[in-house]
Design a protein around this motif. Structure first.
Motif, mmCIF file in Angstrom:
data_model
loop_
_atom_site.group_PDB
_atom_site.id
_atom_site.type_symbol
_atom_site.label_atom_id
_atom_site.label_comp_id
_atom_site.label_asym_id
_atom_site.label_seq_id
_atom_site.Cartn_x
_atom_site.Cartn_y
_atom_site.Cartn_z
ATOM 1 N N ILE A 100 0.842 -1.200 0.000
ATOM 2 C CA ILE A 100 0.000 0.000 0.000
ATOM 3 C C ILE A 100 0.876 1.249 0.000
ATOM 4 O O ILE A 100 0.658 2.172 -0.778
ATOM 5 C CB ILE A 100 -0.957 -0.008 1.195
ATOM 6 C CG1 ILE A 100 -1.925 -1.193 1.085
ATOM 7 C CG2 ILE A 100 -1.726 1.306 1.291
ATOM 8 C CD1 ILE A 100 -2.756 -1.438 2.322
ATOM 9 N N LEU A 101 1.903 1.275 0.872
ATOM 10 C CA LEU A 101 2.790 2.427 0.960
ATOM 11 C C LEU A 101 3.493 2.674 -0.368
ATOM 12 O O LEU A 101 3.620 3.820 -0.810
ATOM 13 C CB LEU A 101 3.807 2.233 2.080
ATOM 14 C CG LEU A 101 4.707 3.419 2.391
ATOM 15 C CD1 LEU A 101 3.875 4.644 2.771
ATOM 16 C CD2 LEU A 101 5.662 3.073 3.509
ATOM 17 N N GLN A 102 3.905 1.600 -1.033
ATOM 18 C CA GLN A 102 4.565 1.741 -2.331
ATOM 19 C C GLN A 102 3.636 2.440 -3.327
ATOM 20 O O GLN A 102 4.061 3.311 -4.080
ATOM 21 C CB GLN A 102 4.969 0.360 -2.854
ATOM 22 C CG GLN A 102 5.636 0.398 -4.205
ATOM 23 C CD GLN A 102 5.969 -0.995 -4.717
ATOM 24 O OE1 GLN A 102 5.734 -1.991 -4.048
ATOM 25 N NE2 GLN A 102 6.503 -1.054 -5.910
ATOM 26 N N HIS A 103 2.355 2.095 -3.318
ATOM 27 C CA HIS A 103 1.421 2.719 -4.254
ATOM 28 C C HIS A 103 1.037 4.129 -3.821
ATOM 29 O O HIS A 103 0.797 4.985 -4.672
ATOM 30 C CB HIS A 103 0.201 1.824 -4.462
ATOM 31 C CG HIS A 103 0.525 0.666 -5.345
ATOM 32 N ND1 HIS A 103 0.615 0.775 -6.710
ATOM 33 C CD2 HIS A 103 0.847 -0.610 -5.054
ATOM 34 C CE1 HIS A 103 0.962 -0.387 -7.224
ATOM 35 N NE2 HIS A 103 1.109 -1.251 -6.234
ATOM 36 N N ILE A 104 0.998 4.383 -2.534
ATOM 37 C CA ILE A 104 0.760 5.753 -2.070
ATOM 38 C C ILE A 104 1.878 6.654 -2.576
ATOM 39 O O ILE A 104 1.646 7.782 -3.001
ATOM 40 C CB ILE A 104 0.640 5.810 -0.533
ATOM 41 C CG1 ILE A 104 -0.658 5.142 -0.081
ATOM 42 C CG2 ILE A 104 0.713 7.247 -0.026
ATOM 43 C CD1 ILE A 104 -0.767 4.944 1.421
ATOM 44 N N ARG A 105 3.088 6.137 -2.593
ATOM 45 C CA ARG A 105 4.244 6.924 -3.042
ATOM 46 C C ARG A 105 4.236 7.196 -4.538
ATOM 47 O O ARG A 105 4.981 8.044 -5.016
ATOM 48 C CB ARG A 105 5.541 6.227 -2.649
ATOM 49 C CG ARG A 105 5.801 6.335 -1.175
ATOM 50 C CD ARG A 105 7.106 5.728 -0.803
ATOM 51 N NE ARG A 105 7.371 5.949 0.614
ATOM 52 C CZ ARG A 105 8.206 5.236 1.315
ATOM 53 N NH1 ARG A 105 8.874 4.258 0.752
ATOM 54 N NH2 ARG A 105 8.385 5.503 2.591
ATOM 55 N N THR A 106 3.399 6.489 -5.304
ATOM 56 C CA THR A 106 3.301 6.772 -6.733
ATOM 57 C C THR A 106 2.358 7.940 -7.013
ATOM 58 O O THR A 106 2.307 8.426 -8.139
ATOM 59 C CB THR A 106 2.818 5.537 -7.529
ATOM 60 O OG1 THR A 106 1.484 5.220 -7.144
ATOM 61 C CG2 THR A 106 3.739 4.349 -7.323
ATOM 62 N N LEU A 107 1.599 8.361 -5.999
ATOM 63 C CA LEU A 107 0.694 9.498 -6.175
ATOM 64 C C LEU A 107 1.506 10.762 -6.395
ATOM 65 O O LEU A 107 2.632 10.876 -5.912
ATOM 66 C CB LEU A 107 -0.182 9.678 -4.926
ATOM 67 C CG LEU A 107 -1.148 8.556 -4.574
ATOM 68 C CD1 LEU A 107 -1.762 8.797 -3.192
ATOM 69 C CD2 LEU A 107 -2.237 8.437 -5.619
ATOM 70 N N PRO A 108 0.940 11.742 -7.089
ATOM 71 C CA PRO A 108 1.625 13.041 -7.180
ATOM 72 C C PRO A 108 1.912 13.558 -5.770
ATOM 73 O O PRO A 108 1.144 13.309 -4.834
ATOM 74 C CB PRO A 108 0.614 13.925 -7.906
ATOM 75 C CG PRO A 108 -0.264 12.966 -8.651
ATOM 76 C CD PRO A 108 -0.330 11.725 -7.803
ATOM 77 N N ALA A 109 3.009 14.256 -5.611
ATOM 78 C CA ALA A 109 3.489 14.645 -4.280
ATOM 79 C C ALA A 109 2.442 15.394 -3.452
ATOM 80 O O ALA A 109 2.253 15.108 -2.269
ATOM 81 C CB ALA A 109 4.767 15.467 -4.409
ATOM 82 N N ALA A 110 1.756 16.351 -4.050
ATOM 83 C CA ALA A 110 0.759 17.118 -3.298
ATOM 84 C C ALA A 110 -0.392 16.218 -2.858
ATOM 85 O O ALA A 110 -0.859 16.283 -1.716
ATOM 86 C CB ALA A 110 0.227 18.272 -4.144
ATOM 87 N N THR A 111 -0.839 15.353 -3.745
ATOM 88 C CA THR A 111 -1.937 14.435 -3.454
ATOM 89 C C THR A 111 -1.519 13.451 -2.368
ATOM 90 O O THR A 111 -2.275 13.163 -1.443
ATOM 91 C CB THR A 111 -2.352 13.697 -4.743
ATOM 92 O OG1 THR A 111 -2.712 14.672 -5.729
ATOM 93 C CG2 THR A 111 -3.511 12.758 -4.516
ATOM 94 N N GLN A 112 -0.303 12.970 -2.445
ATOM 95 C CA GLN A 112 0.228 12.051 -1.440
ATOM 96 C C GLN A 112 0.277 12.720 -0.066
ATOM 97 O O GLN A 112 -0.112 12.121 0.937
ATOM 98 C CB GLN A 112 1.629 11.604 -1.861
ATOM 99 C CG GLN A 112 2.327 10.722 -0.846
ATOM 100 C CD GLN A 112 3.758 10.414 -1.249
ATOM 101 O OE1 GLN A 112 4.126 10.501 -2.411
ATOM 102 N NE2 GLN A 112 4.570 10.048 -0.300
ATOM 103 N N THR A 113 0.721 13.943 -0.005
ATOM 104 C CA THR A 113 0.831 14.648 1.266
ATOM 105 C C THR A 113 -0.539 14.838 1.899
ATOM 106 O O THR A 113 -0.723 14.584 3.096
ATOM 107 C CB THR A 113 1.523 16.013 1.068
ATOM 108 O OG1 THR A 113 2.821 15.781 0.512
ATOM 109 C CG2 THR A 113 1.658 16.766 2.370
ATOM 110 N N VAL A 114 -1.512 15.267 1.116
ATOM 111 C CA VAL A 114 -2.861 15.461 1.644
ATOM 112 C C VAL A 114 -3.443 14.127 2.107
ATOM 113 O O VAL A 114 -4.039 14.035 3.183
ATOM 114 C CB VAL A 114 -3.783 16.136 0.601
ATOM 115 C CG1 VAL A 114 -5.240 16.124 1.061
ATOM 116 C CG2 VAL A 114 -3.319 17.568 0.337
#
Length: 195
Positions: free
Chosen positions: A123-137
């Motif tokens: 899950i964390l690996q796929h969260i890290r593929t999100l655009p940086a702003a989207t991942q942070t939110v």
């Protein structure tokens, strides 16, 4: 980390008095957990380590502000790490305030039968593929329980932009997790033997 009140008090007093042994003990005690917090917000190793080091510097500089009556030491350090990571994100990212707001009524965005088959690292690996702003939110909202108002204040974005980023993160993660052509609420039918 579960420290007794006496243990936390001893560490804090030692750090206030610039006792290197106490500082080293505090650092070693929280190193792994707080580095993971930084990696949650910053997928680039160099940025995560920078946030971690800056965060611990802030911990040691403001340790005299820790109040055991208001919470536990680990929570206080974690909050400093999160805010330090957010500050670094702010420097690294450009958020678009022009994105239109969306309603996010989708509390359960991934079916439980799918989550049961996943590991946190996946899950964390796929969260890290999100655009940086989207991942942070996403991290602030889902992982750390911040409200859209708090996220907006921390990242200097509107609540609507925060909601959009969360909805977008959920959409992208749902896409990754859902097998093609399968509804989010329908378990996949098995062919052949029942298990």
């Amino acid at each position: 980390m579960n420290l007794t009140k006496a243990q936390a008090e001893k560490l804090v007093k030692g750090c206030i008095n610039n006792d290197r042994t106490a500082q080293e003990a505090l650092y070693k005690l929280f190193h792994g957990e707080m580095l993971r917090v930084c990696y949650t917000y910053l997928s680039a190793e160099a940025l995560a380590k920078e946030a971690f080091n800056t965060g611990f510097l802030k911990v040691f500089q403001s340790i005299n502000n820790f109040d055991a009556e208001k919470g536990e030491l680990g929570g206080w350090i974690r909050k400093i790490m999160i805010y330090t990571a957010i500050d670094l994100c702010r420097k690294e990212l450009k958020f678009n305030n022009l994105i239109s707001p969306v309603q996010d009524d989708d509390d359960q965005f991934i079916a439980p039968h799918i989550l049961d088959k996943l590991y946190f690292e996946d899950i964390l690996q796929h969260i890290r593929t999100l655009p940086a702003a989207t991942q942070t939110v996403f991290n602030l909202s889902v992982m750390d329980g911040f409200s859209h108002k708090e996220i907006g204040e921390q990242l200097n974005i509107s609540e609507g932009t925060s909601r959009w980023h969360l909805a977008e993160a959920k959409r992208q993660l749902r896409e990754w997790l859902q097998p093609a052509g399968q509804s989010a609420n329908q378990p996949k039918e098995r062919s052949g033997k029942q298990q």
